[in-house]
Design a protein around this motif. Structure first.
Motif, PDB file in Angstrom:
ATOM      1  N   THR A 208       3.667 -10.854 -15.993  1.00  0.00           N
ATOM      2  CA  THR A 208       3.319 -11.367 -14.669  1.00  0.00           C
ATOM      3  C   THR A 208       2.885 -10.184 -13.815  1.00  0.00           C
ATOM      4  N   ILE A 209       1.633 -10.219 -13.362  1.00  0.00           N
ATOM      5  CA  ILE A 209       1.043  -9.086 -12.656  1.00  0.00           C
ATOM      6  C   ILE A 209       1.176  -9.284 -11.143  1.00  0.00           C
ATOM      7  N   VAL A 210       1.528  -8.202 -10.453  1.00  0.00           N
ATOM      8  CA  VAL A 210       1.604  -8.226  -8.991  1.00  0.00           C
ATOM      9  C   VAL A 210       0.178  -8.269  -8.436  1.00  0.00           C
ATOM     10  N   ARG A 211      -0.125  -9.333  -7.672  1.00  0.00           N
ATOM     11  CA  ARG A 211      -1.460  -9.459  -7.102  1.00  0.00           C
ATOM     12  C   ARG A 211      -1.568  -8.687  -5.788  1.00  0.00           C
ATOM     13  N   LYS A 212      -0.535  -8.804  -4.936  1.00  0.00           N
ATOM     14  CA  LYS A 212      -0.535  -8.047  -3.684  1.00  0.00           C
ATOM     15  C   LYS A 212       0.896  -7.843  -3.214  1.00  0.00           C
ATOM     16  N   ILE A 213       1.080  -6.782  -2.413  1.00  0.00           N
ATOM     17  CA  ILE A 213       2.383  -6.449  -1.836  1.00  0.00           C
ATOM     18  C   ILE A 213       2.201  -6.317  -0.330  1.00  0.00           C
ATOM     19  N   ALA A 214       3.007  -7.038   0.405  1.00  0.00           N
ATOM     20  CA  ALA A 214       2.969  -6.967   1.873  1.00  0.00           C
ATOM     21  C   ALA A 214       4.288  -6.394   2.363  1.00  0.00           C
ATOM     22  N   VAL A 215       4.217  -5.369   3.223  1.00  0.00           N
ATOM     23  CA  VAL A 215       5.402  -4.736   3.809  1.00  0.00           C
ATOM     24  C   VAL A 215       5.265  -4.819   5.317  1.00  0.00           C
ATOM     25  N   GLY A 216       6.236  -5.416   5.962  1.00  0.00           N
ATOM     26  CA  GLY A 216       6.117  -5.561   7.409  1.00  0.00           C
ATOM     27  C   GLY A 216       7.391  -6.107   8.029  1.00  0.00           C
ATOM     28  N   PRO A 217       7.391  -6.345   9.328  1.00  0.00           N
ATOM     29  CA  PRO A 217       6.236  -6.093  10.211  1.00  0.00           C
ATOM     30  C   PRO A 217       6.021  -4.595  10.451  1.00  0.00           C
ATOM     31  N   GLN A 218       4.813  -4.231  10.844  1.00  0.00           N
ATOM     32  CA  GLN A 218       4.483  -2.836  11.095  1.00  0.00           C
ATOM     33  C   GLN A 218       5.279  -2.323  12.295  1.00  0.00           C
ATOM     34  N   THR A 219       5.831  -1.094  12.169  1.00  0.00           N
ATOM     35  CA  THR A 219       6.566  -0.454  13.261  1.00  0.00           C
ATOM     36  C   THR A 219       6.100   0.984  13.388  1.00  0.00           C
ATOM     37  N   ASP A 220       6.526   1.612  14.482  1.00  0.00           N
ATOM     38  CA  ASP A 220       6.190   3.019  14.696  1.00  0.00           C
ATOM     39  C   ASP A 220       7.107   3.947  13.904  1.00  0.00           C
ATOM     40  N   VAL A 221       8.137   3.382  13.310  1.00  0.00           N
ATOM     41  CA  VAL A 221       9.124   4.211  12.611  1.00  0.00           C
ATOM     42  C   VAL A 221       8.557   4.758  11.307  1.00  0.00           C
ATOM     43  N   LEU A 222       7.879   3.895  10.539  1.00  0.00           N
ATOM     44  CA  LEU A 222       7.305   4.298   9.261  1.00  0.00           C
ATOM     45  C   LEU A 222       5.794   4.172   9.320  1.00  0.00           C
ATOM     46  N   SER A 223       5.103   5.218   8.891  1.00  0.00           N
ATOM     47  CA  SER A 223       3.650   5.175   8.838  1.00  0.00           C
ATOM     48  C   SER A 223       3.210   4.490   7.548  1.00  0.00           C
ATOM     49  N   ALA A 224       1.924   4.177   7.487  1.00  0.00           N
ATOM     50  CA  ALA A 224       1.384   3.569   6.271  1.00  0.00           C
ATOM     51  C   ALA A 224       1.561   4.505   5.079  1.00  0.00           C
ATOM     52  N   ARG A 225       1.474   5.827   5.313  1.00  0.00           N
ATOM     53  CA  ARG A 225       1.658   6.792   4.228  1.00  0.00           C
ATOM     54  C   ARG A 225       3.107   6.809   3.758  1.00  0.00           C
ATOM     55  N   ASP A 226       4.065   6.695   4.709  1.00  0.00           N
ATOM     56  CA  ASP A 226       5.478   6.638   4.340  1.00  0.00           C
ATOM     57  C   ASP A 226       5.751   5.433   3.444  1.00  0.00           C
ATOM     58  N   ILE A 227       5.173   4.303   3.822  1.00  0.00           N
ATOM     59  CA  ILE A 227       5.388   3.079   3.041  1.00  0.00           C
ATOM     60  C   ILE A 227       4.774   3.214   1.659  1.00  0.00           C
ATOM     61  N   GLN A 228       3.570   3.763   1.588  1.00  0.00           N
ATOM     62  CA  GLN A 228       2.894   3.906   0.300  1.00  0.00           C
ATOM     63  C   GLN A 228       3.687   4.808  -0.639  1.00  0.00           C
ATOM     64  N   ARG A 229       4.234   5.883  -0.107  1.00  0.00           N
ATOM     65  CA  ARG A 229       5.005   6.800  -0.943  1.00  0.00           C
ATOM     66  C   ARG A 229       6.342   6.204  -1.371  1.00  0.00           C
ATOM     67  N   SER A 230       6.907   5.333  -0.557  1.00  0.00           N
ATOM     68  CA  SER A 230       8.231   4.788  -0.847  1.00  0.00           C
ATOM     69  C   SER A 230       8.187   3.610  -1.801  1.00  0.00           C
ATOM     70  N   VAL A 231       7.101   2.852  -1.795  1.00  0.00           N
ATOM     71  CA  VAL A 231       7.008   1.653  -2.635  1.00  0.00           C
ATOM     72  C   VAL A 231       6.424   2.042  -3.992  1.00  0.00           C
ATOM     73  N   SER A 232       7.263   2.011  -5.024  1.00  0.00           N
ATOM     74  CA  SER A 232       6.811   2.384  -6.371  1.00  0.00           C
ATOM     75  C   SER A 232       6.193   1.208  -7.116  1.00  0.00           C
ATOM     76  N   LEU A 233       6.495  -0.030  -6.678  1.00  0.00           N
ATOM     77  CA  LEU A 233       5.857  -1.199  -7.280  1.00  0.00           C
ATOM     78  C   LEU A 233       4.408  -1.252  -6.814  1.00  0.00           C
ATOM     79  N   ARG A 234       3.476  -1.447  -7.727  1.00  0.00           N
ATOM     80  CA  ARG A 234       2.059  -1.375  -7.404  1.00  0.00           C
ATOM     81  C   ARG A 234       1.351  -2.680  -7.770  1.00  0.00           C
ATOM     82  N   ALA A 235       0.362  -3.012  -6.944  1.00  0.00           N
ATOM     83  CA  ALA A 235      -0.498  -4.150  -7.259  1.00  0.00           C
ATOM     84  C   ALA A 235      -1.298  -3.837  -8.521  1.00  0.00           C
TER      85      ALA A 235
END
Length: 739
Positions: free
Chosen positions: A127-154
C-alpha cells in the motif's frame, strides 16, 4: 509374575513416551524463509519464535563440527502452537511495513533426526502513500523542520514504524523549542484497498511553552545538591527543553559519581514543570591492576587509580602507570622472546634491557563555571624504547579547556610543555629527522622542548559508538609551536578528518577522508644548536604525516606508504662487486650492483644481486597528506559480517595542491568482522599494487677518526619487494572499525 511384566514393560513405555515427545516436539535442524524480497530476512527471523538449532557462538563453530554437546551447541525444538502464532507475527510484521496483503504458509518436513521448518511468504502489492498532510501550519515549525522530521514519504509503502518515528521526531522538535506539552497525533489514514494507496494526515497542536518551575534532587548521600546542580543545564525559570534534559543526564552519568541518574517530570497540566533529579551514588574510588606480555615489551604491568570527587565538586583525580620490559635480561633469546633483542649490540643491550615506564596524573574539573565546560591539568613522564632504534625520555605538563558548543560537539584548547630527549644512533636522526651532520645530531641528542598550543574540535552525529550505520563523525585540529610557546621545534600544523555513514540495502556504506599539512617555521636563533643558527625544515617525526596500516591504506604495512629511505649494514655492501667500504669511497657503491654470493675473494667467486630483503625500509613521513576510503559493510551470518573496501592516499613534502608529486597508491581489499562485546574484531586483507620505487640508501661507517658516521650512497635503490601474488597481500588484525 505380574511384577516381572511391569519391570519389563517399563523401559518400553519410556521409549514409547520419548518417541511421542519426539513427534510432538522434534528438533528444528533447519529454518528456511522463502519469498522475501522487500525486507531484511534477518529482521523477519528475529520477529518469530521458531528458530533452528545452532552453535552457541561463531568462535565455537570448530567444536560444533566435532561435538553437539550442550556446552557448544544449542538445540531448538518445535512448538506447534508457537509455529501457528509465528504466521500471525509475520503477517503483522509485513502489515506494519505497508504490505497489508501479505500471506504466510508453513511446511514441516523430516530432516535427519529432526525436522526442517519452511515459511513461504507471498508479499503481495504494498500500500503506497499517495500524500501526507501535516497541520495546521504554525510559526513554531517551519516547512523544512517538518520535512526533516517526517521520515514517511509519499510514493513509498505505508510503513507504520516510520509513521510512529515521524510523530516522535515532530514531538521532540517541538519539545526542543520549549513546547513540552505539544500534542502530535495521526489524524486520519485513509486507505483505498482497491487502488493499494493511502492518504495520511498528521495533526499538530503546540499548546503552550513550558518552563522549569522547580528542581528537586533525591537519592544523594555524599554528593552535595550544589555539585549536582552544577552538572545540569536545566535551571529554574528556563525553558523546559529536551536537549537540556539529555545533556544534563549525560553529564551526571559521565561524572562517574552515580550508578543511576534519571530526570523525571511527573504528569503536570500546566506550563510550570517540577523536575525531579533522581540519583543513586556509585563508589567514589576505583583501582585496577592488570598485566600481560608480548614479544616487544616482555612482561608488562598497568595500574590505574581514580578518585571521582576529590575535595568535592565532582573533581576527578586519575593516576595511571605502566611498567614494561620486565624480565628482559632473563628472558631474552628464550622461547617466544628469541628474536626480541638479537640484533642489539652487546654494548647497547643493557640500556634496552632496562624497564620502560610511563606515568601520568590528571585533575579534571567538570562543569567549570558552566555545565558545558571542563578544565583539566596533567603531568606526565616516560621512558620508552624501541629495540635497535631509540630510547625516548620525556616529561611535561598540559592544560586543557573544553567547551561543549553543541550536543556531542566539544571544542578544546590545549597547551602542553614537554622536555624530550632521544638516545639513538646517528642513522636514526639522519633518516627520521633529516639531519646527518655531526653537529646537528649532537644537538638532537640533547634535551629539547616540544611545546605546542593546539585547538581541536569534533562532532559526532552517528547513531552507534562501535559500528555506526548512519550519521557523520569529524574532527579538526590546529597546532602551533614557536618561541611564543617556549618550544625548540617550531611549526604550524593543521589536519581534518570526516567520516560519513549511509544505509544501503542490507549493509552500510562508510566513507572516510583525511587531509593535513605541516610546515616548519624559520627560527632566527640557535634554538636547536644547528650550524648557522637555523632549524629550518626540522620537524619532530611525530608531527609528520604517515599513511598505511590497519586504519589507513590497508594494502600497506604500518606507515609504509609515503616517503621512505632504505638502510643497509656496511657489511652487506662489502659483498658488492667493486665496492670499497672505506669511509672515503663507500658512497660510490652501486645500490643495485651485483654482490658476491660464493667463494668471495677468490678467482672462482660467483655473484648475485643484493635482495630487497637485505634493505630495511624506514618511513620518513610527509608534510602533507590526502587520504580517502570507501567501505561497504554487510551482514553474513549472525554476528559475522563482511566488508569490501578501497583505500587510497597521497603523502608528500609539498603543498596540498601539489600532492600529485608525492607518493601515493590505491589499494582494494576485503575483510571479516565479528561483533564482540568489546567491539568488532576485524581481519582485513589489502592488495598492494607493488609499485617499484627508487629510494635513497643510507649506511653507517667508521671515519678516519674512528667515529661512526652516516653516509648516503650516491645511487638510488630500485626497491620492489613484491615478487609473487602472496607478496601483494597485506593482512591486518585489530579491534574496532577502520573508521
Amino acid at each position: 509374575m505380574a511384577t516381572g511384566l511391569l519391570l519389563v514393560g517399563a523401559p518400553v513405555l519410556r521409549a514409547q513416551s520419548a518417541a511421542d515427545d519426539q513427534r510432538e516436539a522434534p528438533e528444528v535442524t533447519r529454518l528456511t524463509i522463502r519469498g522475501v524480497r522487500a525486507i531484511d530476512v534477518s529482521e523477519l527471523k528475529n520477529s518469530i519464535s521458531t528458530t533452528a538449532s545452532s552453535c552457541r557462538s561463531l568462535l565455537l563453530t570448530p567444536f560444533c563440527f566435532i561435538s553437539k554437546s550442550h556446552l557448544f551447541y544449542e538445540r531448538k525444538y518445535l512448538d506447534r502452537k508457537e509455529l501457528q502464532r509465528d504466521i500471525l507475527r509475520m503477517r503483522v510484521f509485513y502489515w506494519k511495513r505497508g504490505y497489508r496483503q501479505a500471506t504466510v504458509d508453513t511446511a514441516v518436513a523430516p530432516r535427519g533426526s529432526g525436522v526442517q521448518v519452511t515459511f513461504r511468504v507471498t508479499e503481495g502489492r504494498p500500500t503506497i502513500v499517495r500524500k501526507i498532510a501535516v497541520g495546521p501550519q504554525t510559526d513554531v515549525l517551519s516547512a523544512r523542520d517538518i520535512q526533516r522530521s517526517v521520515s514517511l514519504r509519499a510514493g513509498k509503502p505505508l510503513n507504520l514504524l516510520m509513521l510512529d518515528s515521524s510523530l516522535l521526531s515532530l514531538s521532540n522538535k517541538l519539545w526542543d523549542r520549549g513546547y513540552a506539552d505539544a500534542v502530535v497525533r495521526v489524524d486520519t489514514i485513509a486507505v483505498d484497498d482497491s487502488a493499494y494507496s493511502a492518504d495520511v494526515s498528521i495533526a499538530i497542536d503546540p499548546r503552550w511553552k513550558a518552563t522549569v518551575a522547580e528542581l528537586r534532587i533525591t537519592g544523594n548521600e555524599v554528593i552535595t545538591p550544589g555539585t549536582i546542580r552544577n552538572s545540569l543545564t536545566l535551571h529554574e525559570g528556563d525553558l523546559f527543553r529536551r536537549s537540556d534534559v539529555i545533556t544534563s543526564q549525560r553529564n551526571l552519568y559521565e561524572s562517574g559519581l552515580f550508578r543511576h541518574a534519571a530526570i523525571l517530570v511527573p504528569p503536570q497540566g500546566d506550563s510550570g514543570k517540577i523536575v525531579e533529579v533522581q540519583v543513586r551514588e556509585a563508589p567514589l574510588h576505583e583501582a585496577r591492576v592488570s598485566g600481560g606480555f608480548n614479544t616487544a615489551d616482555f612482561f608488562q604491568l598497568d595500574g590505574t587509580f581514580r578518585h571521582y570527587n576529590l575535595f568535592g565538586g565532582a573533581r576527578r583525580l586519575e593516576l595511571t602507570g605502566t611498567l614494561g620490559n620486565l624480565g628482559a635480561a632473563q628472558l631474552n633469546n628464550t622461547g617466544i622472546f628469541r628474536n626480541t633483542l638479537d640484533k642489539v649490540s652487546d654494548s647497547d643491550r643493557p640500556a634496552f634491557e632496562q624497564p620502560t615506564w610511563q606515568t601520568s596524573a590528571q585533575i579534571r574539573q567538570p562543569w567549570f563555571q558552566s555545565p558545558r565546560n571542563t578544565l583539566a591539568f596533567g603531568v606526565f613522564a616516560h621512558r620508552r624504547a624501541l629495540p635497535r632504534v631509540f630510547i625516548d625520555r620525556g616529561m611535561g605538563a598540559n592544560l586543557t579547556f573544553t567547551r561543549e558548543v553543541a550536543p556531542r560537539t566539544p571544542a578544546s584548547a590545549t597547551y602542553q610543555f614537554a622536555l624530550t630527549r632521544v638516545e639513538a644512533g646517528d642513522l636514526y636522526f639522519c633518516v627520521y629527522y633529516g639531519v646527518c651532520d655531526t653537529t646537528s645530531i649532537r644537538a638532537q641528542r640533547s634535551r629539547q622542548r616540544l611545546s605546542p598550543l593546539a585547538l581541536t574540535a569534533s562532532v559526532d552525529r552517528t547513531n552507534e559508538a562501535f559500528s555506526p550505520t548512519s550519521g557523520i563523525l569529524g574532527n579538526v585540529s590546529l597546532e602551533h609551536a614557536s618561541g611564543l610557546t617556549v618550544s625548540d621545534y617550531r611549526y604550524n600544523r593543521a589536519s581534518a578528518e570526516l567520516s560519513t555513514y549511509y544505509r544501503m540495502g542490507r549493509g552500510v556504506l562508510a566513507v572516510h577522508g583525511r587531509a593535513g599539512i605541516v610546515r616548519a617555521l624559520h627560527s632566527t636563533g640557535a634554538a636547536l644548536g644547528f650550524a648557522g643558527g637555523q632549524a629550518d625544515d626540522v620537524l619532530h617525526p611525530s608531527k609528520r604525516f604517515y599513511a598505511g596500516g590497519s586504519q589507513s591504506v590497508r594494502g600497506y604495512g604500518e606507515n609504509q606508504l609515503g616517503p621512505r629511505a632504505l638502510t643497509i649494514p656496511a657489511s652487506k655492501l662489502a659483498t658488492l662487486t667493486g665496492c670499497d667500504t672505506s669511509f672515503a669511497t663507500i658512497a660510490q657503491c652501486a645500490a643495485n650492483g651485483p654482490a658476491c654470493a660464493k667463494y668471495c675473494g677468490t678467482d672462482s667467486a660467483t655473484f648475485a644481486t643484493l635482495k630487497d630483503r637485505d634493505f630495511v625500509p624506514r618511513p620518513l613521513g610527509g608534510t602533507s597528506v590526502l587520504e580517502g576510503s570507501v567501505e561497504y559493510r554487510f551482514p553474513i551470518w549472525r554476528a559475522l559480517g563482511g566488508a569490501a573496501f578501497v583505500d587510497g592516499a597521497l603523502v608528500g613534502n609539498t603543498g596540498l595542491l601539489e600532492l600529485a608529486k608525492g607518493d601515493g597508491a590505491i589499494t582494494p581489499g576485503v575483510g571479516i568482522r565479528y561483533k564482540s562485546p568489546v567491539g568488532p574484531i576485524r581481519v582485513d586483507v589489502g592488495f598492494n599494487p607493488g609499485i617499484a620505487e627508487d629510494l635513497p640508501v643510507y649506511t653507517a661507517v667508521t671515519n678516519a677518526k674512528g667515529q661512526q658516521q652516516i653516509v648516503a650512497l650516491n645511487s638510488l635503490r630500485t626497491y620492489d619487494p613484491v615478487q609473487s601474488f602472496f607478496d601483494h597481500l597485506t593482512f591486518h588484525f585489530s579491534i574496532g572499525q577502520a573508521f
